[in-house]
Motif scaffolding. Structure first.
Motif, PDB file in Angstrom:
ATOM      1  N   SER A   1     -19.408  62.202  50.093  1.00  0.00           N
ATOM      2  CA  SER A   1     -20.118  61.880  51.332  1.00  0.00           C
ATOM      3  C   SER A   1     -19.425  60.732  52.058  1.00  0.00           C
ATOM      4  O   SER A   1     -18.614  60.002  51.488  1.00  0.00           O
ATOM      5  N   THR A   2     -19.766  60.595  53.335  1.00  0.00           N
ATOM      6  CA  THR A   2     -19.207  59.512  54.139  1.00  0.00           C
ATOM      7  C   THR A   2     -19.603  58.152  53.569  1.00  0.00           C
ATOM      8  O   THR A   2     -18.778  57.236  53.486  1.00  0.00           O
ATOM      9  N   HIS A   3     -20.856  58.012  53.171  1.00  0.00           N
ATOM     10  CA  HIS A   3     -21.308  56.731  52.618  1.00  0.00           C
ATOM     11  C   HIS A   3     -20.562  56.408  51.317  1.00  0.00           C
ATOM     12  O   HIS A   3     -20.215  55.245  51.071  1.00  0.00           O
ATOM     13  N   GLN A   4     -20.307  57.428  50.496  1.00  0.00           N
ATOM     14  CA  GLN A   4     -19.578  57.192  49.255  1.00  0.00           C
ATOM     15  C   GLN A   4     -18.130  56.811  49.538  1.00  0.00           C
ATOM     16  O   GLN A   4     -17.563  55.970  48.845  1.00  0.00           O
ATOM     17  N   LEU A   5     -17.521  57.423  50.564  1.00  0.00           N
ATOM     18  CA  LEU A   5     -16.154  57.047  50.933  1.00  0.00           C
ATOM     19  C   LEU A   5     -16.081  55.571  51.296  1.00  0.00           C
ATOM     20  O   LEU A   5     -15.163  54.855  50.876  1.00  0.00           O
ATOM     21  N   LEU A   6     -17.053  55.098  52.074  1.00  0.00           N
ATOM     22  CA  LEU A   6     -17.055  53.685  52.454  1.00  0.00           C
ATOM     23  C   LEU A   6     -17.187  52.783  51.229  1.00  0.00           C
ATOM     24  O   LEU A   6     -16.638  51.670  51.210  1.00  0.00           O
ATOM     25  N   LYS A   7     -17.889  53.257  50.190  1.00  0.00           N
ATOM     26  CA  LYS A   7     -18.011  52.471  48.962  1.00  0.00           C
ATOM     27  C   LYS A   7     -16.710  52.452  48.166  1.00  0.00           C
ATOM     28  O   LYS A   7     -16.327  51.434  47.575  1.00  0.00           O
ATOM     29  N   GLU A   8     -16.019  53.584  48.125  1.00  0.00           N
ATOM     30  CA  GLU A   8     -14.820  53.708  47.288  1.00  0.00           C
ATOM     31  C   GLU A   8     -13.535  53.249  47.980  1.00  0.00           C
ATOM     32  O   GLU A   8     -12.521  53.052  47.319  1.00  0.00           O
ATOM     33  N   TRP A   9     -13.599  53.068  49.290  1.00  0.00           N
ATOM     34  CA  TRP A   9     -12.413  52.722  50.069  1.00  0.00           C
ATOM     35  C   TRP A   9     -12.207  51.204  50.018  1.00  0.00           C
ATOM     36  O   TRP A   9     -12.583  50.464  50.903  1.00  0.00           O
ATOM     37  N   HIS A  10     -11.592  50.744  48.945  1.00  0.00           N
ATOM     38  CA  HIS A  10     -11.513  49.308  48.666  1.00  0.00           C
ATOM     39  C   HIS A  10     -10.689  48.540  49.703  1.00  0.00           C
ATOM     40  O   HIS A  10     -10.954  47.359  49.963  1.00  0.00           O
ATOM     41  N   GLU A  11      -9.713  49.169  50.309  1.00  0.00           N
ATOM     42  CA  GLU A  11      -8.850  48.475  51.265  1.00  0.00           C
ATOM     43  C   GLU A  11      -9.603  47.989  52.497  1.00  0.00           C
ATOM     44  O   GLU A  11      -9.182  47.017  53.138  1.00  0.00           O
ATOM     45  N   ILE A  12     -10.708  48.643  52.837  1.00  0.00           N
ATOM     46  CA  ILE A  12     -11.418  48.236  54.054  1.00  0.00           C
ATOM     47  C   ILE A  12     -12.223  46.958  53.831  1.00  0.00           C
ATOM     48  O   ILE A  12     -12.726  46.369  54.792  1.00  0.00           O
ATOM     49  N   ASP A  13     -12.352  46.533  52.572  1.00  0.00           N
ATOM     50  CA  ASP A  13     -13.069  45.287  52.266  1.00  0.00           C
ATOM     51  C   ASP A  13     -12.144  44.222  51.696  1.00  0.00           C
ATOM     52  O   ASP A  13     -12.606  43.233  51.130  1.00  0.00           O
ATOM     53  N   ALA A  14     -10.835  44.424  51.879  1.00  0.00           N
ATOM     54  CA  ALA A  14      -9.853  43.499  51.283  1.00  0.00           C
ATOM     55  C   ALA A  14      -9.537  42.314  52.171  1.00  0.00           C
ATOM     56  O   ALA A  14      -8.804  41.400  51.758  1.00  0.00           O
ATOM     57  N   GLY A  15     -10.071  42.286  53.395  1.00  0.00           N
ATOM     58  CA  GLY A  15      -9.847  41.134  54.270  1.00  0.00           C
ATOM     59  C   GLY A  15      -8.811  41.356  55.352  1.00  0.00           C
ATOM     60  O   GLY A  15      -8.741  40.577  56.308  1.00  0.00           O
ATOM     61  N   ASN A  16      -7.978  42.391  55.227  1.00  0.00           N
ATOM     62  CA  ASN A  16      -6.974  42.673  56.245  1.00  0.00           C
ATOM     63  C   ASN A  16      -7.543  43.621  57.298  1.00  0.00           C
ATOM     64  O   ASN A  16      -8.264  44.564  56.971  1.00  0.00           O
ATOM     65  N   VAL A  17      -7.216  43.336  58.547  1.00  0.00           N
ATOM     66  CA  VAL A  17      -7.655  44.210  59.633  1.00  0.00           C
ATOM     67  C   VAL A  17      -6.742  45.429  59.664  1.00  0.00           C
ATOM     68  O   VAL A  17      -5.527  45.310  59.824  1.00  0.00           O
ATOM     69  N   LEU A  18      -7.336  46.608  59.508  1.00  0.00           N
ATOM     70  CA  LEU A  18      -6.581  47.855  59.493  1.00  0.00           C
ATOM     71  C   LEU A  18      -6.710  48.559  60.842  1.00  0.00           C
ATOM     72  O   LEU A  18      -7.748  48.486  61.495  1.00  0.00           O
ATOM     73  N   ARG A  19      -5.644  49.256  61.218  1.00  0.00           N
ATOM     74  CA  ARG A  19      -5.723  50.093  62.409  1.00  0.00           C
ATOM     75  C   ARG A  19      -5.985  51.519  61.942  1.00  0.00           C
ATOM     76  O   ARG A  19      -5.187  52.094  61.194  1.00  0.00           O
ATOM     77  N   VAL A  20      -7.122  52.071  62.372  1.00  0.00           N
ATOM     78  CA  VAL A  20      -7.578  53.362  61.852  1.00  0.00           C
ATOM     79  C   VAL A  20      -7.844  54.327  63.000  1.00  0.00           C
ATOM     80  O   VAL A  20      -8.476  53.961  64.003  1.00  0.00           O
ATOM     81  N   LEU A  21      -7.374  55.568  62.840  1.00  0.00           N
ATOM     82  CA  LEU A  21      -7.671  56.640  63.781  1.00  0.00           C
ATOM     83  C   LEU A  21      -8.751  57.524  63.177  1.00  0.00           C
ATOM     84  O   LEU A  21      -8.593  58.055  62.076  1.00  0.00           O
ATOM     85  N   THR A  22      -9.883  57.667  63.877  1.00  0.00           N
ATOM     86  CA  THR A  22     -10.941  58.557  63.404  1.00  0.00           C
ATOM     87  C   THR A  22     -11.048  59.743  64.355  1.00  0.00           C
ATOM     88  O   THR A  22     -11.178  59.567  65.568  1.00  0.00           O
ATOM     89  N   LEU A  23     -10.998  60.953  63.793  1.00  0.00           N
ATOM     90  CA  LEU A  23     -11.086  62.184  64.568  1.00  0.00           C
ATOM     91  C   LEU A  23     -12.358  62.926  64.168  1.00  0.00           C
ATOM     92  O   LEU A  23     -12.600  63.142  62.985  1.00  0.00           O
ATOM     93  N   ARG A  24     -13.160  63.343  65.149  1.00  0.00           N
ATOM     94  CA  ARG A  24     -14.431  63.999  64.829  1.00  0.00           C
ATOM     95  C   ARG A  24     -14.866  64.908  65.968  1.00  0.00           C
ATOM     96  O   ARG A  24     -14.269  64.947  67.040  1.00  0.00           O
ATOM     97  N   SER A  25     -15.956  65.645  65.702  1.00  0.00           N
ATOM     98  CA  SER A  25     -16.564  66.520  66.695  1.00  0.00           C
ATOM     99  C   SER A  25     -17.420  65.720  67.665  1.00  0.00           C
ATOM    100  O   SER A  25     -17.856  64.606  67.355  1.00  0.00           O
ATOM    101  N   ASP A  26     -17.675  66.333  68.816  1.00  0.00           N
ATOM    102  CA  ASP A  26     -18.524  65.672  69.807  1.00  0.00           C
ATOM    103  C   ASP A  26     -19.970  65.566  69.349  1.00  0.00           C
ATOM    104  O   ASP A  26     -20.728  64.758  69.876  1.00  0.00           O
TER     105      ASP A  26
END
Length: 260
Positions: A120-145
């Motif tokens: 799930s999306t919520h689980q991805l946010l929990k497991e995605w350790h790099e997003i909580d490491a303190g560095n600002v990441l540049r991220v491209l998100t692609l989705r439906s309208d």
């Protein structure tokens, strides 16, 4: 287990999406004894943000993004349509079994996907350790309208530099005369409703659904949309057959795959 002993034995179920999603869901239902009829009620059209998408994919090829995310198998189709190229430095985080299959079949990289028992999306946010490491990441998100931007909002709330692009639009597709006749006559015993857009199409297209036909909504967003539309049947209690359909679908497809 014999076909007669399976919980959905003899039940004819309408699966309202095609492609990888439809194949995975149909397989899961057939494994429980159902007969499936794939009749797409939604399809995908070019985005209203085409120029923004082309510019973002150019930056993707040039390595301007640390990460790219996708929560729909259709994103892989969009990327193929645009002959997108991933820079070797860019990592890819995705949600949903259908999304993973589509990306791998297209030959695109998959760096991170949530564990299988909670994809799930919520689980991805929990497991995605790099997003909580303190560095600002540049991220491209692609989705439906029509997809809920849970992932995008989660990244922005953590202070990351997010380029969000509506990669495609979800549109309704008229069912064939044959399908409408099968619905009206009760030859289709159950209609699977797996997103708000599908709920809208079922409400508009099938106005003479027999009372004994199961209308099975999967996912909280779908249930909420069905209730708002006044879609008959979706809010009824979970019978054994209804629950067996829900369980089969959820065994193959995460709720994130039902947001398109």
């Amino acid at each position: 287990m014999s076909d007669q002993a399976k919980p959905l034995s003899g039940l004819r179920v309408l699966v309202p999406r095609g492609g990888i999603w439809g194949d995975l869901v149909s397989q899961a239902l057939r494994e429980q004894g159902a007969q499936t009829v794939i009749a797409p009620l939604v399809d995908f059209a070019h985005t209203s943000e085409e120029e923004k998408l082309v510019a973002a994919l150019h930056d993707l090829e040039n390595g301007e993004f640390d990460w790219m995310t996708a929560t729909s198998a259709t994103v892989a189709d969009v990327l193929k349509h645009h002959n997108a190229v991933f820079h070797e430095r860019t990592k890819v985080a995705i949600v949903g079994e259908a999304t993973a299959v589509a990306f791998r079949e297209a030959g695109y990289p998959v760096t991170l996907t949530p564990k299988e028992d909670e994809n799930s999306t919520h689980q991805l946010l929990k497991e995605w350790h790099e997003i909580d490491a303190g560095n600002v990441l540049r991220v491209l998100t692609l989705r439906s309208d029509v997809a809920t931007p849970v992932l995008t909002q989660g990244l922005i709330s953590r202070g990351h530099n997010v380029t969000q692009v509506l990669a495609f639009r979800t549109i309704g597709v008229p069912a064939s005369v044959h399908i409408r006749e099968d619905i009206d006559s009760g030859r289709i015993n159950a209609i699977l409703v797996a997103s708000a857009k599908i709920a809208e199409q079922v409400r508009e297209q099938f106005v003479n659904v027999p009372k004994d036909t199961l209308v099975v909504c999967v996912g909280e967003n779908t249930l909420a949309a069905a209730a708002e539309l006044g879609l008959p049947g979706c809010s009824e209690g979970n019978s054994t057959l209804r629950q067996a359909i829900i369980d089969a679908v959820e065994s193959a497809i995460d709720h994130s795959d039902m947001l398109d």
